[in-house]
Design a protein around this motif. Sequence first.
Motif, PDB file in Angstrom:
ATOM      1  N   ASP A 274      26.852  36.336  33.370  1.00 39.48           N
ATOM      2  CA  ASP A 274      27.222  35.468  32.262  1.00 39.48           C
ATOM      3  C   ASP A 274      27.963  36.293  31.210  1.00 39.48           C
ATOM      4  OD1 ASP A 274      27.513  33.673  30.225  1.00 39.48           O
ATOM      5  OD2 ASP A 274      25.385  33.218  29.993  1.00 39.48           O
ATOM      6  N   PHE A 275      29.256  36.008  31.059  1.00 39.61           N
ATOM      7  CA  PHE A 275      30.070  36.748  30.104  1.00 39.61           C
ATOM      8  C   PHE A 275      30.302  35.947  28.825  1.00 39.61           C
ATOM      9  CE2 PHE A 275      31.028  38.303  34.362  1.00 39.61           C
ATOM     10  CZ  PHE A 275      30.649  39.623  34.199  1.00 39.61           C
ATOM     11  N   ALA A 283      44.600  41.568  32.817  1.00 40.99           N
ATOM     12  CA  ALA A 283      45.116  41.635  34.180  1.00 40.99           C
ATOM     13  C   ALA A 283      44.191  42.477  35.052  1.00 40.99           C
ATOM     14  CB  ALA A 283      46.530  42.211  34.176  1.00 40.99           C
ATOM     15  N   GLY A 284      43.942  42.015  36.248  1.00 42.26           N
ATOM     16  CA  GLY A 284      43.079  42.733  37.186  1.00 42.26           C
ATOM     17  C   GLY A 284      41.611  42.391  37.076  1.00 42.26           C
ATOM     18  N   LEU A 285      41.252  41.598  36.061  1.00 41.99           N
ATOM     19  CA  LEU A 285      39.847  41.284  35.865  1.00 41.99           C
ATOM     20  C   LEU A 285      39.312  40.397  36.985  1.00 41.99           C
ATOM     21  CD1 LEU A 285      37.622  41.963  33.895  1.00 41.99           C
ATOM     22  CD2 LEU A 285      38.265  39.983  32.509  1.00 41.99           C
ATOM     23  N   GLY A 286      40.167  39.507  37.502  1.00 40.98           N
ATOM     24  CA  GLY A 286      39.745  38.657  38.614  1.00 40.98           C
ATOM     25  C   GLY A 286      39.374  39.482  39.833  1.00 40.98           C
ATOM     26  N   THR A 287      40.176  40.498  40.122  1.00 38.22           N
ATOM     27  CA  THR A 287      39.884  41.388  41.254  1.00 38.22           C
ATOM     28  C   THR A 287      38.598  42.169  41.005  1.00 38.22           C
ATOM     29  OG1 THR A 287      42.240  41.582  41.767  1.00 38.22           O
ATOM     30  CG2 THR A 287      40.781  43.284  42.643  1.00 38.22           C
ATOM     31  N   LEU A 308      33.894  33.750  34.265  1.00 38.66           N
ATOM     32  CA  LEU A 308      34.145  34.268  35.615  1.00 38.66           C
ATOM     33  C   LEU A 308      34.842  33.228  36.471  1.00 38.66           C
ATOM     34  CD1 LEU A 308      31.852  36.411  37.827  1.00 38.66           C
ATOM     35  CD2 LEU A 308      32.798  34.320  38.765  1.00 38.66           C
ATOM     36  N   ILE A 309      34.417  31.974  36.384  1.00 37.49           N
ATOM     37  CA  ILE A 309      35.008  30.913  37.194  1.00 37.49           C
ATOM     38  C   ILE A 309      36.500  30.771  36.895  1.00 37.49           C
ATOM     39  CG2 ILE A 309      35.033  28.408  37.558  1.00 37.49           C
ATOM     40  CD1 ILE A 309      31.982  28.465  37.134  1.00 37.49           C
ATOM     41  N   GLN A 310      36.887  30.891  35.615  1.00 34.02           N
ATOM     42  CA  GLN A 310      38.297  30.771  35.254  1.00 34.02           C
ATOM     43  C   GLN A 310      39.101  31.994  35.668  1.00 34.02           C
ATOM     44  OE1 GLN A 310      39.092  29.039  31.231  1.00 34.02           O
ATOM     45  NE2 GLN A 310      36.847  28.982  31.082  1.00 34.02           N
ATOM     46  N   VAL A 311      38.548  33.177  35.449  1.00 32.09           N
ATOM     47  CA  VAL A 311      39.308  34.406  35.646  1.00 32.09           C
ATOM     48  C   VAL A 311      39.413  34.790  37.117  1.00 32.09           C
ATOM     49  CG1 VAL A 311      39.292  36.902  35.163  1.00 32.09           C
ATOM     50  CG2 VAL A 311      38.833  35.277  33.337  1.00 32.09           C
ATOM     51  N   ILE A 312      38.442  34.387  37.923  1.00 29.61           N
ATOM     52  CA  ILE A 312      38.407  34.854  39.312  1.00 29.61           C
ATOM     53  C   ILE A 312      39.578  34.314  40.123  1.00 29.61           C
ATOM     54  CG2 ILE A 312      37.041  33.023  40.430  1.00 29.61           C
ATOM     55  CD1 ILE A 312      35.355  35.404  41.627  1.00 29.61           C
ATOM     56  N   GLN A 313      40.233  33.261  39.627  1.00 25.95           N
ATOM     57  CA  GLN A 313      41.392  32.745  40.346  1.00 25.95           C
ATOM     58  C   GLN A 313      42.575  33.707  40.254  1.00 25.95           C
ATOM     59  OE1 GLN A 313      43.415  29.325  38.138  1.00 25.95           O
ATOM     60  NE2 GLN A 313      41.404  29.366  37.179  1.00 25.95           N
ATOM     61  N   ASP A 314      42.547  34.661  39.313  1.00 19.36           N
ATOM     62  CA  ASP A 314      43.587  35.686  39.204  1.00 19.36           C
ATOM     63  C   ASP A 314      43.247  36.829  40.151  1.00 19.36           C
ATOM     64  OD1 ASP A 314      45.930  36.926  37.972  1.00 19.36           O
ATOM     65  OD2 ASP A 314      44.476  38.359  37.145  1.00 19.36           O
ATOM     66  N   ALA A 366      38.164  28.054  26.421  1.00 23.84           N
ATOM     67  CA  ALA A 366      39.126  28.248  27.503  1.00 23.84           C
ATOM     68  C   ALA A 366      39.691  29.655  27.455  1.00 23.84           C
ATOM     69  CB  ALA A 366      40.255  27.232  27.392  1.00 23.84           C
ATOM     70  N   VAL A 367      39.897  30.261  28.629  1.00 24.34           N
ATOM     71  CA  VAL A 367      40.504  31.582  28.726  1.00 24.34           C
ATOM     72  C   VAL A 367      42.020  31.435  28.667  1.00 24.34           C
ATOM     73  CG1 VAL A 367      40.748  33.643  30.156  1.00 24.34           C
ATOM     74  CG2 VAL A 367      38.575  32.396  30.121  1.00 24.34           C
TER      75      VAL A 367
END
Length: 463
Positions: A274-275, A283-287, A308-314, A366-367
């Motif tokens: 939980d962030f 950049a690179g946070l999804g990876t 995490l749900i929003q960022v992981i798509q990157d 929203a991110v």
Amino acid sequence: MVSGDALDMISTLSDILLVLIISNLTFKEALRTSVLSKRWRNICRETRNVSFQEAVITQTYPAWVDEDTKREAFVGYTLHWVSMFTGGIVDTFELSFHRPIGYEAEMRTLIDFAAATKVKNLVLDFSDRLWVNRDEVEASFESTMIQMPESFYRLTGLVKLKLLACRFDASRLAVAGSVEFLYFGWMPLAMITSLLPKAPLLECLQIKNCWNVGLGAITGVNNRLIKLVFKNCVFAVQGTSLDLPSILIFKYAGNVHSFTLRNVNKEMDEVSLDFGRLSQFQAGLGTHFCDLLCSLVSAKTVTVCPFLIQVIQDNVNPLRLRADMKTTRLVLMTTLEPREFVGIRFMINSCPYLETLTFQLVVRTAVRMVRVPIDANGYWRVGIFHPCFKNTLKYLEVWNFCGDFYELQLLKNLIRVCRVLERVDLYAPMGLAVDRLDRIRAKADFVRETFRASSADLSIHLY
């Protein structure tokens, strides 16, 4: 209630056995035995479990007594009690007293008492239950928190140590070879790495609302660690390396921190990430999140947050993790809005053995990031035939269900495609007015009566 005959029978036991009996009671219950007889009045003074909780004891004082008088009476009671103690070893000593300023000497006397009785389980909580902002606590730390006395650092038989809002130098604890449980809250932990190698039997480590946390690594020395929890901490190091061959529970809440996980147990029970209310994209946070989840694929239950749900798509692979998660229960903390649709599908598609899918609806920021264009209104109607929908998913839960458009759209399509679904449980928000609750009931009835299901015996409930 103990009958007269039973009490007489118990009273024939030796003092040693009676002390063992009352030491299995709570401290409050042990004190109550003092009214049974003169002998019992003395026996209760030998209990091996001592608990002085300000919030509990001051509740017994008259309501008209002001807080300062109650606090003074509480401290006087604790000092009198320990001065009358007739026992020897104390297994558990708990002291909870918020804002100890002005009573530093008295608190050190109580800690000295615990050390003199060779305490095994020590809980010292000097935090304020009203604290929320960690930065404000840190700013006043030096002037508002007491220093651990020398007797504390000479303890050698500790099994459980829980410290909140203490001035504590982790590097000075003499011997921690028997410690199995460590909990730290509302305090700096610059030297925590120097303590952990002294605790090879450590099974549980929890660090909450701490700052300057110098935890660079947990190594193979601590290979018995089964529970690791971080909450709202500020780290003094760029990254933390964790060797976790026995880990069962891993929970992290707070700002993004770089973890490198090695030798992770293949049979984990629970993971929670939980962030909070973060909205800053990097950049690179999804990876990075994908790598972290790949290290934790063995967990049976996984909870992830909206960030995490929003960022992981990157991520280089926007469809799924590179390794199957063994997760049987997935909890998605989500706003269930279009900005999270891709991430939600990513997580579900990475869990081919999923049995329970939980949507815990929350309000989050929203991110700010570039997103793949999607047809939000038709997104859940096509292409959602993930393996778990066909073979394993039996239970669907929606917490804080209100029956809004995107909630109904998702439910309609999941009910349509999940072939072995047995139950859909909808939980309305707590504390709603009657008219709002009636509207939610109507939405639930609409789901129950009109949504076509693939499974034959599906039941839908509203709570």
